[in-house]
Design an enzyme around this catalytic site. Structure first.
Site, PDB file in Angstrom:
ATOM      1  N   LYS A 156     -38.224   9.901 -61.288  1.00 58.37           N
ATOM      2  CA  LYS A 156     -37.945  11.719 -60.573  1.00 58.37           C
ATOM      3  C   LYS A 156     -38.440  13.148 -61.197  1.00 58.37           C
ATOM      4  O   LYS A 156     -38.528  12.719 -62.712  1.00 58.37           O
ATOM      5  CB  LYS A 156     -36.340  11.231 -60.448  1.00 58.37           C
ATOM      6  CG  LYS A 156     -35.267  12.585 -60.062  1.00 58.37           C
ATOM      7  CD  LYS A 156     -33.756  11.820 -60.182  1.00 58.37           C
ATOM      8  CE  LYS A 156     -33.425  13.535 -59.154  1.00 58.37           C
ATOM      9  NZ  LYS A 156     -31.590  13.580 -59.690  1.00 58.37           N
TER      10      LYS A 156
ATOM     11  N   SER B 292     -30.174  13.013 -54.444  1.00 57.00           N
ATOM     12  CA  SER B 292     -31.931  13.543 -54.766  1.00 57.00           C
ATOM     13  C   SER B 292     -32.094  13.025 -55.452  1.00 57.00           C
ATOM     14  O   SER B 292     -33.298  13.232 -55.236  1.00 57.00           O
ATOM     15  CB  SER B 292     -30.895  14.849 -55.993  1.00 57.00           C
ATOM     16  OG  SER B 292     -30.819  14.310 -56.855  1.00 57.00           O
TER      17      SER B 292
ATOM     18  N   SER C 183     -26.229  10.741 -57.035  1.00 52.67           N
ATOM     19  CA  SER C 183     -27.755  11.306 -56.859  1.00 52.67           C
ATOM     20  C   SER C 183     -28.091   9.617 -57.170  1.00 52.67           C
ATOM     21  O   SER C 183     -29.587   9.895 -56.710  1.00 52.67           O
ATOM     22  CB  SER C 183     -28.068  12.540 -57.249  1.00 52.67           C
ATOM     23  OG  SER C 183     -27.834  13.140 -56.805  1.00 52.67           O
TER      24      SER C 183
END
Length: 504
Positions: free
Chosen positions: A96, A171, A195
């Protein structure tokens, strides 16, 4: 080199901003008294920073073209080869894009950070490389990670592998899309309100939010240090358990950790669920936007677990809803102070600081109008609470969070697991460019009803795929006692082995 000293007028201006009035004579006297402190600043400026060495070779990488990045899931591509052997030898990983990979740009989905290049690897990066993994790059994430959709990232919206034009969830949007599409074996996600688990549910993969503090957050850009989690996202249960074995444990650099209890998670994979006590959390099926088709798929999966030998009962934990509500004062005021006013680091905690990231993040003030609507909304709420009520609701919510945790703990004294839908709806269409503030924010926050609670209480929670609705994946979420990730894997592996979820 010496730091710049303030002038007499600047000292008076500093005092005024601190609500203190100084005469010129007083300011001059204070300025003289400040000089020994500034000498200490000079010393700190001259010394090299004390950060971990970079141990694996890599190139700075490149931004892939749209042709090579059809889902917009990659932010940056590179290749960092880890050790020649280990638990993850031969496995490829995406990170990420809020996770530091030295020498490779990190944007955290937000234009104010574009061009920032970390100087050291996050702890989880080093551990993955030590275990033999190969890192292939940085996965697109949402704007400062403040969205459960996949439409707020400044690089580009991320498309769902199951249906182009639909959200992956966020996210950790790119992380989920890359695993689901088979571009990488493994991905690392972050979770402050769901997320990891939201995109796992909508992309049909396995997403683990570990117990708070089990996996070190060192080298990952903070949102709110009492919510920050990082964990594995994979296409199967075994890889997830292997990955957590590699990532878990204290690193001595993250004050979020307090003697975390590490386990051999793969040892749980063959245990089955006979006798396992599962509480079906009633409140988890009662969200206002609950799609009954999602609920039906999840209940069918629970029935399968019962057929495999689990003992299943309905249970009510009203504090589940309370815990979700506590997210707003803690999250909004906390992120406003730490991520925004504190330039991504904040103060009053011992840990590994990224000074370069702090300097770069300070530039958000020059681009504040371009911040995403969901981040602006949280900042408006947070700033109001800080200014009007002096942070008292942040403080009180943190106190009440212990009460919510105790309610979960009480239920988990009776049950080994609590189970509910990960998200109440299927993946939604990506908002069109130029959509209203209301639509943009709604698409960013509408799915948090069940996932935010465990970030508040710190309990481990895992989303597993359990079927399809209208061709889009459905996620089932397990919640367990603190440090009982093995039990999550036990149930997940039993379900995985019993059926191909894509046929359900």
């Amino acid at each position: 080199m010496a730091i710049i000293r303030p002038t007499l007028e600047q000292v008076q201006d500093l005092a005024s901003r601190l609500h203190i009035q100084l005469t010129p004579e007083q300011a001059s006297e204070y300025l003289a008294l400040m000089q020994p402190s500034f000498d200490a600043y000079d010393l700190v400026d001259e010394l090299p920073d004390f950060i971990p060495p970079v141990r694996y070779e890599r190139s700075s990488g490149y931004r892939p073209s749209s042709t090579d990045n059809p889902l917009n899931a990659w932010y940056y591509r590179t290749e960092v080869m880890g050790a020649s052997s280990g638990k993850l030898a031969g496995k490829t990983v995406a990170l990420k894009d809020n996770i530091s990979l030295a020498g490779v740009p990190m944007m955290n989905g937000a234009a104010p950070l574009e061009g920032f290049v970390p100087s050291f690897d996050a702890t989880v990066v080093t551990r993955l490389l030590d275990a033999g993994a190969t890192i292939l790059g940085k996965a697109t994430c949402e704007h400062y990670c403040l969205s459960g959709g996949s439409h707020t990232s400044d690089p580009a919206p991320v498309h769902n592998p199951y249906r182009h034009g639909f959200t992956t969830g966020g996210s950790s949007s790119g992380s989920a899309a890359l695993v689901a599409s088979g571009e990488v074996d493994l991905a690392v996600g972050g979770d402050q309100g769901g997320s990891i688990r939201i995109p796992a549910a909508w992309c049909g993969i396995y997403g683990m939010k570990p117990t708070f503090g089990l996996v070190p957050y060192t080298g990952v850009m903070a949102i709110e240090s009492t919510f920050d989690h990082v964990g594995p996202m994979t296409s199967n249960v075994r890889d997830n358990a292997l990955m957590l074995e590699v990532m878990a444990g204290a690193d001595g650099l993250d004050p979020r950790q307090s003697a975390p209890k590490v386990d051999a998670y793969c040892d749980y994979l063959e245990r089955g669920v006979i006798g396992l006590r599962i509480g079906v959390l009633q409140e988890g099926f009662q969200l206002a936007n609950q799609d009954p088709r999602i609920a039906e798929k999840v209940r069918s999966a629970i029935a399968r677990l019962e057929a495999l030998g689990a003992r299943v009962e309905e249970v009510s934990v009203p504090e589940h809803t309370l815990a979700g509500s506590l997210w707003s004062p803690i999250g909004c005021e906390g992120l406003t102070m730490q991520m925004m006013h504190g330039n991504g680091a904040g103060f009053n905690w011992k840990g590994l600081y990224d000074v370069g990231l702090l300097d770069k993040q300070a530039g958000w003030r020059d681009q504040a109008n371009a911040l995403s609507p969901s981040l602006k909304l949280c900042m408006f709420v947070g700033q109001f609470g800080l200014e009007r009520y002096n942070g008292r609701y942040y403080a009180k919510a943190q106190n009440i969070a212990r009460f919510a945790r105790a309610a979960y703990d009480k239920a988990l004294n009776t049950y080994d697991l609590l189970v509910m839908p990960t998200v109440p709806i299927t993946a939604q269409p990506l908002p069109e460019p130029g959509s209203s503030i209301t639509e943009t924010v709604t698409r960013a926050l509408e799915m948090l009803g069940n996932t935010a609670a465990q970030d508040v209480t710190g309990h481990p929670a895992m989303s597993i795929p359990c079927g399809l609705v209208d061709g889009l994946p459905v996620g089932l979420m397990f919640v367990a006692r603190h440090y009982a990730e093995g039990t999550l894997y036990q149930a997940a592996a039993a379900f995985e082995a019993s059926v191909d979820w894509r046929t359900l």
